[in-house]
Motif scaffolding. Structure first.
Motif, short mmCIF file in Angstrom:
data_model
loop_
_atom_site.label_atom_id
_atom_site.label_comp_id
_atom_site.label_asym_id
_atom_site.label_seq_id
_atom_site.Cartn_x
_atom_site.Cartn_y
_atom_site.Cartn_z
N GLY A 1 0.67 -1.14 -0.09
CA GLY A 1 -0.06 -0.16 0.00
C GLY A 1 0.85 1.16 0.01
O GLY A 1 1.79 1.28 0.91
N CYS A 2 0.56 2.21 -0.87
CA CYS A 2 1.35 3.47 -1.08
C CYS A 2 0.62 4.63 -0.67
O CYS A 2 1.05 5.56 -0.41
N TYR A 3 -0.89 4.50 -0.76
CA TYR A 3 -1.60 5.67 -0.22
C TYR A 3 -2.92 5.13 -0.10
O TYR A 3 -3.55 4.47 -0.83
N PRO A 4 -3.51 5.60 1.28
CA PRO A 4 -4.79 4.88 1.47
C PRO A 4 -5.97 5.43 1.07
O PRO A 4 -5.90 6.62 0.21
N GLY A 5 -6.81 4.63 1.08
CA GLY A 5 -8.31 4.93 0.40
C GLY A 5 -8.60 3.64 -0.26
O GLY A 5 -7.85 2.71 -0.72
N VAL A 6 -10.17 3.31 -0.06
CA VAL A 6 -10.74 2.28 -0.57
C VAL A 6 -11.77 2.85 -1.80
O VAL A 6 -12.23 3.60 -1.85
#
Length: 903
Positions: free
Chosen positions: A801-806
């Protein structure tokens, strides 16, 4: 004795063409004093005379003329049968019969073996093993004469003819000699390969053995014991068979052989003792040593005496199962961003020279002596590798470079993290040096440490000076008038760039070390603070950084979109026009926007997908990609520079609060203060790195234009078919043409071969990580060494994972600028990215990249734009289908397939 038949002593002096392959090898064995049963030979000229005297020569030529490479094998059988029938009807000449009579005189009870010796048989490229007939236990003139005819006829049997066709051997010159050899009634017989035909090892022999004579093994009748034995040690590996059959002399018939059934202990005990195995090994090694080539040897043992019946070169060996030679680790987890997919010879040769030049200068900056630099020349020249057209880091040499610095273990871990190396690499260890070694290393280590720290302290100044240096060199090339320069002058310009830029490129490398070390420090602090997923938090801490030029092209395009939205006629033109012709139409309709386009191309025209590949088509050659991106942006009214800035800052504040609180509570205020300083340094270093990468992109653009102009003029002069063929030459080949040291001037033929080879490389990908042993391009399969059987259960993929968000959306598979680029909120999924992909990111709902690391460009830009992203997802582009719906979680690094229950 008639000249129809020669004893072995006489045969030693005959032309090999008279002897045929097998007899020539027997002559050599006899000359070397090896234990060969006594033999005689009927030469090939007698065979030719036999056909002529029986009126068969023209018939044979006529029949064989009907056979070609495409002839159905079923059609060969009747042709072969007709020729053999006529040969068997032939009459042997009186002098040949007399010679055979003289041979057997006084040897009436002696048995002989009658074997073929066809011209070309038992050669390195064609063994003819088992293709012709042999007749064992023959005695008397009549039997030997009849066997001689049958052996001669077997040169024309269907399987021998098909073998010739398969090997590309002409059918118009079939000549056979015939060997008559004293028959050895072997108690044990077999075959020995002095290089192992199963494992491919040239340091082990394989001996196959069975009871009786060797015909049982050659014909595949008998099960055999197999003994693997070291050529240079006495290790023996035995695999015993149930030897229930044997081929022995047929005493009832008084000639030939028969099969018998074996009972009792003999079936299961080894038919060779260790002493016999080693004796055979020694003889075989002697033969191979004298021949300087692995040998396929037939042998027999009688009354404890070893006899060599024939030898021939081994014609094929498999790839070794246990490779020999130094191991090199190749990995492209990071560099594939810059050199994605198959890369042309010009790009690789240019990049390889650039790495060698830049790192040589860096070693000098670190205080490495000229003597040490010379000792590391092989390292500098081999920082990269090209395997099946794909660029890889030679990890061995990167680690060798790290050994020049202090704290190798820490630096090794930091470098692996920065480069995205996910596979264990243990070929270089942080070993303990003796006190004496430490003293010897101390001056170099201290110099490197001092110079490196000084470089870090001066980073701001170094970056400023480097950018000024770049601008001066960049503007010294008159790109608009390259067509007025000769190829020689263009090469001179390229070499001037080599001197003025590449040989002064140390600041970006020092900064890369800075990024590596600061990134390692920040990571270790987060681990010490107890975070279970420190990489995710670290990525959030690095988001929202201002002044990163890798995002400037995107922001400029968004400003251009804002302008388009204020002009309905221009918007209608852009949205409906053909991307390849829009620039010309814009020039007529809106001069202001045309100027904006030209300004963008001048600033960022070299920033494209695959921008460091010289063969990539940039906006300077084709502006279609520019308008494809603008059309994408126009579908999203929420995309503005302001909304991007808001996204960039979305997670940074919360990430800082989470990290700072945990570090203060667990490690204390002093640790927090150090962490903040290191985090600021890391942010600065990443900003500097991204900004200097734009300079790298632009200088590659200069070289691209220079080489393309050379290609254009070569095509104009007829040296090449097309200007882009220049990419299939190497930099050194072009420079050599300037200097007068070129080794090939037929460039069209050279390019044609390379284009065909590299087109084959496009058909199959290679893993991101593999090992080679010995010669890189010889008997290496380039397999991923940690491959495990995938379980066909579950519906989840995992990456970093490099940048959060679903994001729950359909994926769009994009591999090149020629693919459909419209995203409109869909998830961009690709193998690898480089800075040229950045303009596509803003319209993506999320980003999935098969290769890469947390510090790869896709991760950096995704953070800056606030787009959920995951990198390093093995095989995702093969596992997911275009348009498939997934749910990605940028924090956890997971992708759940919603349209499929199984991977």
């Amino acid at each position: 004795m008639s000249r129809c038949l020669y004893a072995q002593e006489e045969a030693l002096f005959l032309n090999p063409e008279l002897l045929g392959g097998k007899a020539a090898n027997l002559a050599w064995l006899s000359r070397e004093g090896l234990p060969v049963p006594r033999w005689w030979v009927v030469t090939t000229d007698i065979f030719t005379r036999l056909l002529r005297e029986n009126g068969l020569s023209e018939m044979v030529v006529r029949e064989l003329a009907g056979i070609g490479p495409d002839t159905d094998p079923a059609a060969i059988e009747p042709i072969a049968s007709r020729i053999q029938t006529e040969v068997l009807r032939a009459k042997l000449s009186g002098d040949l019969l007399q010679a055979i009579g003289e041979l057997v005189k006084g040897r009436e009870e002696q048995f002989f073996a009658v074997r073929s010796s066809v011209l070309g048989e038992d050669a390195q490229g064609a063994s003819f093993a088992g293709q012709m007939d042999s007749y064992l236990f023959q005695r008397g003139r009549a039997d030997i004469g009849a066997s001689l005819l049958r052996v001669a006829a077997s040169a024309f049997n269907a399987r021998a003819l098909q073998y010739r066709i398969a090997k590309g051997i002409a059918l118009d010159d079939i000549r056979a000699a015939v060997i008559i050899q004293e028959m050895i009634e072997g108690e044990v017989s077999g075959v020995m390969f002095t290089a192992h035909p199963l494992t491919g090892s040239r340091r082990h022999a394989l001996i196959s053995a069975a009871w009786g004579v060797g015909e049982g093994i050659v014909a595949g009748i008998c099960n055999t014991d197999e003994f693997s034995v070291g050529l240079f040690d006495n290790t023996i590996d035995k695999q015993l068979a149930d030897k229930d059959q044997a081929v022995v002399f047929d005493r009832e018939a008084g000639r030939g052989t028969k099969e018998i059934h074996l009972d009792g202990e003999q079936r299961h005990i080894a038919c060779l003792s260790d002493a016999h195995i080693l004796k055979l090994r020694d003889i075989g090694l002697k033969i191979a040593t004298l021949q300087h080539f692995p040998q396929d040897i037939e042998w027999a043992i009688r009354q404890d005496q070893v006899y060599i019946l024939q030898t021939r070169p081994v014609t094929r060996l498999p790839e070794p199962k246990e490779p020999v030679g130094r191991r090199i680790v190749f990995d492209n987890s990071n560099i594939q961003e810059s050199y994605c997919g198959v890369t042309t010879p010009l790009t690789f040769s240019f990049a390889n020279r650039a790495y060698a030049t830049v790192y040589e200068q860096t070693m000098r900056v670190l205080g490495v002596s000229e003597k040490r630099i010379a000792e590391h020349r092989d390292m500098l020249d081999n920082m990269l590798g090209l395997v099946h057209g794909r660029v890889y880091y030679n990890i061995n040499n990167w680690y060798r470079g790290l050994l020049l610095l202090p704290a190798f273990k820490t630096n090794k871990a930091d470098m692996e993290r920065m480069m995205g190396l996910t596979d264990p690499v243990d070929l270089v260890q942080d070993r303990e040096f003796s006190f004496g070694e430490k003293l010897l290393r101390l001056p170099q280590v201290l110099r490197a440490l001092f110079n490196l720290l000084r470089g870090f302290r001066q980073m701001g100044q170094r970056v400023t000076e480097f950018r000024a240096l770049f601008e001066n060199a960049y503007r010294s090339i008159d790109r608009d008038h390259l067509h007025t320069r000769t190829p020689g002058e263009l090469i001179d310009e390229a070499r001037r760039l080599d001197r003025d830029l590449l040989q002064r490129w140390t600041s970006p490398i020092i900064n890369d070390f800075y990024v590596m070390m600061m990134n390692g420090k920040v990571h270790r602090t987060l681990v010490d603070a107890g975070f279970t997923e420190p990489a995710v938090l670290q990525n959030n801490l690095l988001s929202g950084e201002e002044g990163i030029e890798s995002t400037e092209p995107t922001k400029m395009l968004l400003r251009m979109c804002a302008y388009i939205r204020t002009n309905p006629a221009l918007r209608a033109l852009v949205e409906s026009g053909d991307n390849h012709t829009l620039l010309a139409r814009v020039q007529v309709q809106d001069a202001d926007f045309y100027a904006q386009c030209l300004d963008y191309i001048e600033r960022y025209g070299d920033r494209t997908i695959g921008e460091l590949k010289l063969e990539s088509v940039t906006l300077r050659q084709d502006t279609a990609f520019l308008f494809a991106v603008l059309k994408n942006y126009l579908t999203r009214n929420d995309l503005t520079p302001e909304t991007l800035a808001a996204k960039e800052a979305q997670f940074r504040d919360s990430a800082e609060e989470e990290a700072f609180t945990a570090i203060r509570n667990k490690l204390g205020s002093r640790a927090l203060a150090n962490f903040k300083k290191n985090l600021d340094k890391l942010r600065d270093a990443i900003r500097n790195r991204e900004n200097m990468r734009l300079a790298r992109t632009r200088v590659f653009g200069l070289y691209r234009d220079l080489f393309l102009e050379i290609g254009s003029q070569f095509a104009f002069s007829g040296l090449l078919d097309d200007k882009r063929d220049v990419f299939y030459l190497s930099v050194d080949e072009l420079y050599a043409m300037q200097d007068g040291r070129a080794v090939q001037l037929s460039l069209k033929a050279l390019v044609a071969g390379r284009k065909a080879e590299f087109a084959e490389y496009q058909k199959a990908d290679l893993p991101h990580h593999f090992w080679t042993h010995g010669m890189v391009y010889y008997q290496n399969s380039y397999r991923y060494p940690f491959e495990v059987e995938e379980e066909a259960t579950g519906n989840e993929l995992k990456g970093t994972g490099c940048y959060p968000g679903v994001v729950e959306e359909k994926i769009r598979l994009i591999f090149s600028p020629d693919d459909e680029l419209s995203l409109n909120g869909q998830i961009l999924c690709t193998v690898r990215t480089d800075p040229g992909w950045a303009p596509l990111f803003p319209t993506a709902g999320g980003i999935l990249v098969e290769r890469g690391s947390t510090l790869s460009h896709s991760a950096v830009v995704a953070r800056e734009l606030g787009i959920p992203a995951i990198v390093g997802i093995p095989g995702i582009t093969q596992k997911l289908q275009d348009g498939e719906k997934v749910r990605m979680d940028g924090a956890k690094g997971t992708i759940v397939r919603l349209d499929s229950q199984e991977l």
